[in-house]
Design a protein around this motif. Sequence first.
Motif, short mmCIF file in Angstrom:
data_model
loop_
_atom_site.label_atom_id
_atom_site.label_comp_id
_atom_site.label_asym_id
_atom_site.label_seq_id
_atom_site.Cartn_x
_atom_site.Cartn_y
_atom_site.Cartn_z
N ASP A 1 0.85 -1.18 0.00
CA ASP A 1 0.00 0.00 0.00
C ASP A 1 0.89 1.23 0.00
O ASP A 1 1.47 1.59 1.03
CB ASP A 1 -0.91 -0.03 1.24
CG ASP A 1 -1.94 1.09 1.24
OD1 ASP A 1 -1.69 2.14 0.62
OD2 ASP A 1 -2.99 0.92 1.88
N ARG B 1 0.40 -5.11 3.06
CA ARG B 1 -0.87 -5.66 3.51
C ARG B 1 -0.94 -7.14 3.17
O ARG B 1 -0.49 -7.57 2.11
CB ARG B 1 -2.05 -4.91 2.86
CG ARG B 1 -2.12 -3.45 3.29
CD ARG B 1 -3.46 -2.81 2.96
NE ARG B 1 -3.51 -1.45 3.43
CZ ARG B 1 -3.82 -1.07 4.68
NH1 ARG B 1 -4.12 -2.01 5.58
NH2 ARG B 1 -3.84 0.18 5.02
N GLU C 1 -6.18 -10.81 8.30
CA GLU C 1 -5.79 -9.74 7.37
C GLU C 1 -5.36 -8.52 8.17
O GLU C 1 -5.89 -8.23 9.24
CB GLU C 1 -6.93 -9.38 6.43
CG GLU C 1 -8.20 -8.92 7.10
CD GLU C 1 -9.33 -8.69 6.11
OE1 GLU C 1 -9.85 -7.55 6.07
OE2 GLU C 1 -9.69 -9.64 5.37
N ALA D 1 -1.94 -5.19 8.24
CA ALA D 1 -0.86 -4.44 7.60
C ALA D 1 0.33 -4.36 8.54
O ALA D 1 0.19 -4.40 9.77
CB ALA D 1 -1.33 -3.03 7.23
#
Length: 221
Positions: free
Chosen positions: A183, A190, A207, A209
């Motif tokens: 990102d 990510r 999920e 980052a």
Amino acid sequence: MTRSPYELSTPPDVLARLHPRLSTYFGAIPPGHVGRGEGVFDVVGTPRRWLWPVLAWFARDAVMFPVWERDVPFTVENRPARVGRGPAVQEGRVAVRAHRTFRFRSGTRTMVDAITAGPDGLVDHLGRRGRVSALLRAEVDAHGPDAGALRLVSTRVSFRALGREVRLPSRIAPRVTLVERFDDDADQQRVSLVLSAPLVGTLYRYEGAFRYEIAPDTGRG
């Protein structure tokens, strides 16, 4: 280690489509160094509590955990290694062993796996003992919303029992889909992993980052 498992098993034209910032994560870790990252997972686990007894069994080998939590801080540490069967591990295949440590509200837990380059492609050996393995197909889109991201999709799942490797039939085998992308706006990597099964749907996912770097190895771990 001059080449990583990803570089050994993935066609160069596929890797050439990777986002430049992902090359650090999927490239070779230089001797005397280790890859370290830190971030937050938006979600981890599954809200389907009827699956938790099964996940608790996998948790004993550091594969998955019986949880459903949000905003979970985590760290990842990647180290070059050798993965093999039996006592001659030093003669095994080149691998990257990852420790992902989750700071759950109930306590800290660590997920362990090792990625290696097998004859048929990338193989992920899950858990401390590597009893469950998944053959992965690597894909990188040149265009579209996921351009430059690495997507790994399992094409075969097997487990080791009584010294034998048993492949699960495709009609019942779970499917792993892992997407790693960068990102640019957030200056973060990510990651999204989904484990699903035919007829049942999503069994487990995470999920989030993180930021990642290659640093000198202080000998920890």
